[in-house]
Design a protein around this motif. Structure first.
Motif, PDB file in Angstrom:
ATOM      1  N   ASP A   3     -31.984  41.999 -17.056  1.00  0.00           N
ATOM      2  CA  ASP A   3     -31.883  40.618 -17.519  1.00  0.00           C
ATOM      3  C   ASP A   3     -31.677  39.713 -16.302  1.00  0.00           C
ATOM      4  O   ASP A   3     -30.632  39.738 -15.660  1.00  0.00           O
ATOM      5  N   LEU A   4     -32.697  38.909 -15.985  1.00  0.00           N
ATOM      6  CA  LEU A   4     -32.637  38.023 -14.822  1.00  0.00           C
ATOM      7  C   LEU A   4     -32.452  36.565 -15.231  1.00  0.00           C
ATOM      8  O   LEU A   4     -32.675  35.660 -14.420  1.00  0.00           O
ATOM      9  N   SER A   5     -32.044  36.343 -16.453  1.00  0.00           N
ATOM     10  CA  SER A   5     -31.942  34.982 -16.970  1.00  0.00           C
ATOM     11  C   SER A   5     -30.889  34.153 -16.237  1.00  0.00           C
ATOM     12  O   SER A   5     -30.934  32.916 -16.281  1.00  0.00           O
ATOM     13  N   ALA A   6     -29.966  34.810 -15.539  1.00  0.00           N
ATOM     14  CA  ALA A   6     -28.937  34.075 -14.798  1.00  0.00           C
ATOM     15  C   ALA A   6     -29.483  33.483 -13.508  1.00  0.00           C
ATOM     16  O   ALA A   6     -28.781  32.713 -12.841  1.00  0.00           O
ATOM     17  N   PHE A   7     -30.712  33.810 -13.162  1.00  0.00           N
ATOM     18  CA  PHE A   7     -31.327  33.326 -11.925  1.00  0.00           C
ATOM     19  C   PHE A   7     -32.393  32.284 -12.261  1.00  0.00           C
ATOM     20  O   PHE A   7     -33.501  32.641 -12.692  1.00  0.00           O
ATOM     21  N   PRO A   8     -32.103  30.995 -12.079  1.00  0.00           N
ATOM     22  CA  PRO A   8     -33.054  29.933 -12.424  1.00  0.00           C
ATOM     23  C   PRO A   8     -34.409  30.063 -11.734  1.00  0.00           C
ATOM     24  O   PRO A   8     -35.415  29.580 -12.258  1.00  0.00           O
ATOM     25  N   ILE A   9     -34.430  30.714 -10.575  1.00  0.00           N
ATOM     26  CA  ILE A   9     -35.689  30.829  -9.834  1.00  0.00           C
ATOM     27  C   ILE A   9     -36.752  31.569 -10.647  1.00  0.00           C
ATOM     28  O   ILE A   9     -37.949  31.332 -10.488  1.00  0.00           O
ATOM     29  N   THR A  10     -36.315  32.456 -11.550  1.00  0.00           N
ATOM     30  CA  THR A  10     -37.272  33.238 -12.332  1.00  0.00           C
ATOM     31  C   THR A  10     -37.968  32.394 -13.396  1.00  0.00           C
ATOM     32  O   THR A  10     -38.974  32.825 -13.955  1.00  0.00           O
ATOM     33  N   THR A  54     -46.341  22.159  -0.704  1.00  0.00           N
ATOM     34  CA  THR A  54     -45.832  21.423  -1.862  1.00  0.00           C
ATOM     35  C   THR A  54     -44.305  21.460  -1.930  1.00  0.00           C
ATOM     36  O   THR A  54     -43.714  21.148  -2.974  1.00  0.00           O
ATOM     37  N   ASN A  55     -43.681  21.837  -0.824  1.00  0.00           N
ATOM     38  CA  ASN A  55     -42.210  21.853  -0.721  1.00  0.00           C
ATOM     39  C   ASN A  55     -41.538  22.696  -1.801  1.00  0.00           C
ATOM     40  O   ASN A  55     -40.473  22.340  -2.322  1.00  0.00           O
ATOM     41  N   ASN A  56     -42.163  23.836  -2.130  1.00  0.00           N
ATOM     42  CA  ASN A  56     -41.546  24.755  -3.093  1.00  0.00           C
ATOM     43  C   ASN A  56     -40.136  25.148  -2.676  1.00  0.00           C
ATOM     44  O   ASN A  56     -39.255  25.346  -3.516  1.00  0.00           O
ATOM     45  N   GLN A  57     -39.936  25.275  -1.358  1.00  0.00           N
ATOM     46  CA  GLN A  57     -38.635  25.740  -0.850  1.00  0.00           C
ATOM     47  C   GLN A  57     -37.527  24.712  -1.055  1.00  0.00           C
ATOM     48  O   GLN A  57     -36.350  25.036  -0.886  1.00  0.00           O
ATOM     49  N   LYS A  58     -37.895  23.494  -1.419  1.00  0.00           N
ATOM     50  CA  LYS A  58     -36.905  22.441  -1.676  1.00  0.00           C
ATOM     51  C   LYS A  58     -36.695  22.204  -3.166  1.00  0.00           C
ATOM     52  O   LYS A  58     -35.919  21.317  -3.557  1.00  0.00           O
ATOM     53  N   SER A  59     -37.372  22.977  -3.985  1.00  0.00           N
ATOM     54  CA  SER A  59     -37.242  22.791  -5.431  1.00  0.00           C
ATOM     55  C   SER A  59     -35.871  23.267  -5.892  1.00  0.00           C
ATOM     56  O   SER A  59     -35.228  24.110  -5.262  1.00  0.00           O
ATOM     57  N   ALA A  60     -35.425  22.731  -7.018  1.00  0.00           N
ATOM     58  CA  ALA A  60     -34.118  23.112  -7.551  1.00  0.00           C
ATOM     59  C   ALA A  60     -34.055  24.596  -7.860  1.00  0.00           C
ATOM     60  O   ALA A  60     -33.021  25.244  -7.648  1.00  0.00           O
ATOM     61  N   GLU A  61     -35.170  25.152  -8.323  1.00  0.00           N
ATOM     62  CA  GLU A  61     -35.190  26.573  -8.661  1.00  0.00           C
ATOM     63  C   GLU A  61     -35.015  27.438  -7.420  1.00  0.00           C
ATOM     64  O   GLU A  61     -34.244  28.401  -7.435  1.00  0.00           O
TER      65      GLU A  61
END
Length: 236
Positions: A3-10, A54-61
């Motif tokens: 269960d990876l739901s605790a990780f917003p990046i997913t 596209t600055n993915n590395q700066k996204s909230a996730e």
């Protein structure tokens, strides 16, 4: 199934198989280290392309996993105690993977710490200095056209560090001698990258460091390197 739901990046980069390591990276020197190590170790993983364009590395996730906003980062669903763990910083990730598997790091305390010191040598020296050299030599050349000091400062320091590495590799196959370790994996992508990405081979006098050049070729020739240097693949 983990269960990876605790990780917003997913939520932004869903895991096709949540039971294996998730790698968030690019084909940069720092990013390549982790893909190469995973290939060397034979650990199953999924690679997710983090676009700088596209600055993915700066996204909230992404920042939820790495608040520093840099690649690479990983998430291992089978971390210590069988619980998921997220990690950033390439040196820390390499140490984690080596200790998780008992590979790419000498088992004796002396060899282990000697390897770690060379990992830190790259992290604190070769990476930052080569990166600054590349910035001023290639990407900011026009901005410093009337002031050669920044490029010369980092060029000279990069060459000094190459000299340190040359001394270490004289008479050795790998940085730690006969054993290929995370010290090699963390270092060679930067030596390669200074030429591939910055075109710095001539300016950094690579020909004056024959032991480094021979070692670099041995590193690149490893099957895991050939694959890892090209991961992750940019989505179409």
């Amino acid at each position: 199934m983990a269960d990876l739901s605790a990780f917003p990046i997913t939520k932004r980069w869903p895991a096709q198989n949540p039971n294996i390591i998730q790698l968030y990276s690019l084909q940069t020197p720092n990013g390549a280290k982790i893909a190469i190590a995973l290939e060397e170790l034979g650990l199953p993983y999924e690679a997710h392309y983090i676009s700088f364009a596209t600055n993915n590395q700066k996204s909230a996730e992404f920042l939820s996993l790495n608040p520093n906003g840099r690649i690479p980062a990983i998430m291992d669903p089978n971390g210590p105690g069988g619980k998921p763990i997220g990690l950033f910083e390439s040196g820390a990730i390499l140490l984690y993977l080596a200790e998780k598997t008992g590979q790419l790091l000498p088992p004796d305390a002396v060899g282990r710490y000697e390897t770690i010191q060379w990992v830190f040598f790259q992290m604190a020296g070769i990476g930052p200095m080569f990166g600054q050299f590349g910035h001023f030599f290639k990407f900011a050349a026009e901005k410093i056209a009337n002031n050669s000091y920044p490029m010369e400062r980092y060029r000279d320091e990069a060459k000094r560090l190459l000299g340190v590495l040359e001394g270490r590799l004289e008479g050795r196959q790998w940085i730690m001698g006969e054993a290929y370790t995370i010290a090699d994996i963390t270092t060679f992508p930067w030596i390669r990258g200074a030429n591939i990405f910055y075109g710095g081979r001539e300016v950094l006098d690579y020909a004056k460091f024959p032991s480094v050049m021979a070692w670099l070729e041995r590193c690149i020739a490893r099957p895991a390197s050939a694959k890892g240097l090209n991961i992750p693949v940019k989505p179409e």
